[in-house]
Write an enzyme that holds these catalytic residues in place. Structure first.
Site, mmCIF file in Angstrom:
data_model
loop_
_atom_site.group_PDB
_atom_site.id
_atom_site.type_symbol
_atom_site.label_atom_id
_atom_site.label_comp_id
_atom_site.label_asym_id
_atom_site.label_seq_id
_atom_site.Cartn_x
_atom_site.Cartn_y
_atom_site.Cartn_z
ATOM 1 N N TYR A 110 34.990 6.792 37.709
ATOM 2 C CA TYR A 110 33.902 7.032 36.761
ATOM 3 C C TYR A 110 34.025 8.442 36.192
ATOM 4 O O TYR A 110 34.515 9.357 36.863
ATOM 5 C CB TYR A 110 32.529 6.929 37.442
ATOM 6 N N ASP A 140 18.298 8.772 38.075
ATOM 7 C CA ASP A 140 19.016 8.843 36.802
ATOM 8 C C ASP A 140 18.022 9.066 35.669
ATOM 9 O O ASP A 140 16.809 9.188 35.900
ATOM 10 C CB ASP A 140 19.877 7.593 36.567
#
Length: 317
Positions: free
Chosen positions: A71, A85
């Site tokens: 990622y 997040d």
């Protein structure tokens, strides 16, 4: 009427703002078949590589889910959120001066502590099941969810860039990790170790095992038939290959054990001791294990049969 495509694996570059199921639903319509699945969910906020299986190749997805992943992400230091997040509500915001005082050495030490074999507590809004229910559903229902730590391995946790943004410190990072790792949890834990809190603001999956997003078309440009990776080709990337004779392929397809000693040099087996067994026409017959020179099927791959009445509406259900 839309004719169904054959079996295979699809690499798709998922855009932001839609779910993995949305990608599957669209692919079902494009492919004219309901037999579409995916290997490894991406949150709506995330972009990047999603691997789909079409028709009998959905059987390969089991062997893709557990592959290591890569990622690139952005971690915002200076604020925690309810979901770890950017989609969650702010919980605690650090003093900007405290955030500005975080130096490169402290960041490097924090990243180093989260590299290698670690024990990670997944985000409470993950899809992990607790007593048969998804953790995120329990959180939304107002329950306090604390998940058990689980072992993961972070083989690479690399800082690419840092920048100050409105009283926060944004870190662009690259992570290579085992399946089951939560990048949101890395952001949360790095922020906690630095005393300022942290959450994830961007996430892009760039690799699953040997497959990379560089080879994946954007969803809006997806041509399913043109983009399909055939079952034999996909399996041969994942596992060493045994090329069968026609008779051996027939026997294996009927569930018989076959003598592998006449198939040439047998390479070392892949994960789970498996080989991709293909016939002379490069059709994937199955995944096999070889013991004392005898090959036995672990997963059969029968030829796909065309679906009947595969209208766009029916395939979208």
């Amino acid at each position: 009427m839309r004719s169904a495509v054959s079996s295979g694996i699809l690499l798709v570059d998922k855009p932001q703002g839609i779910t993995s199921h949305d990608v599957v639903a669209r692919t079902r319509r494009l492919a004219g078949t309901r037999r579409v699945g995916h290997a490894g969910t991406l949150d709506p906020m995330a972009t990047g590589l999603l691997i789909l299986g079409v028709n009998s190749s959905t059987r390969l997805l089991t062997f893709l889910v557990g592959q290591d992943k890569e990622y690139v992400a952005t971690i915002r230091l200076g604020q925690t959120t309810s979901t770890d997040d950017a989609e969650g509500d702010p919980v605690v915001t650090a003093d900007p001066d405290t955030v500005a005082a975080v130096d490169d050495g402290s960041i490097a030490s924090g990243i180093q502590a989260l590299t290698g074999a670690i024990s990670q507590v997944p985000s409470s809004v993950s899809a992990i099941k607790v007593d048969g229910k998804r953790a995120y559903a329990l959180v939304r229902a107002g329950e306090d969810v604390v998940l058990k730590p689980r072992p993961v391995t972070i083989s690479t946790f690399e800082l690419l860039a840092r920048r100050e943004v409105g009283g926060f410190l944004d870190l662009d990072v690259r992570v290579e990790c085992t399946s089951g790792t939560y990048i949101r949890a890395l952001a949360r834990d790095l922020g906690a170790s630095l005393g300022v809190g942290g959450h994830l603001t961007a996430l892009r999956r760039t690799r699953i095992g040997p497959f990379t997003v560089a080879d994946a078309p954007a969803l809006e440009n997806l041509d399913v038939a043109a983009s399909l990776i055939g079952p034999a080709d996909a399996a041969s990337v994942l596992f060493p290959t045994l090329t069968l004779t026609e008779q051996a392929a027939t026997d294996l397809g009927h569930g018989k054990r076959i003598d592998a000693t006449g198939l040439g040099t047998i390479p070392e087996p892949g994960d789970d001791g498996l080989y991709a067994a293909v016939d002379p026409a490069r059709r994937l017959v199955g995944l096999v294990r070889v013991t004392d020179g005898v090959a036995k099927s672990a997963v059969n791959f029968p030829p796909d049969e065309p679906e009947q009445n595969t209208s766009t509406e029916a395939a979208a259900e």
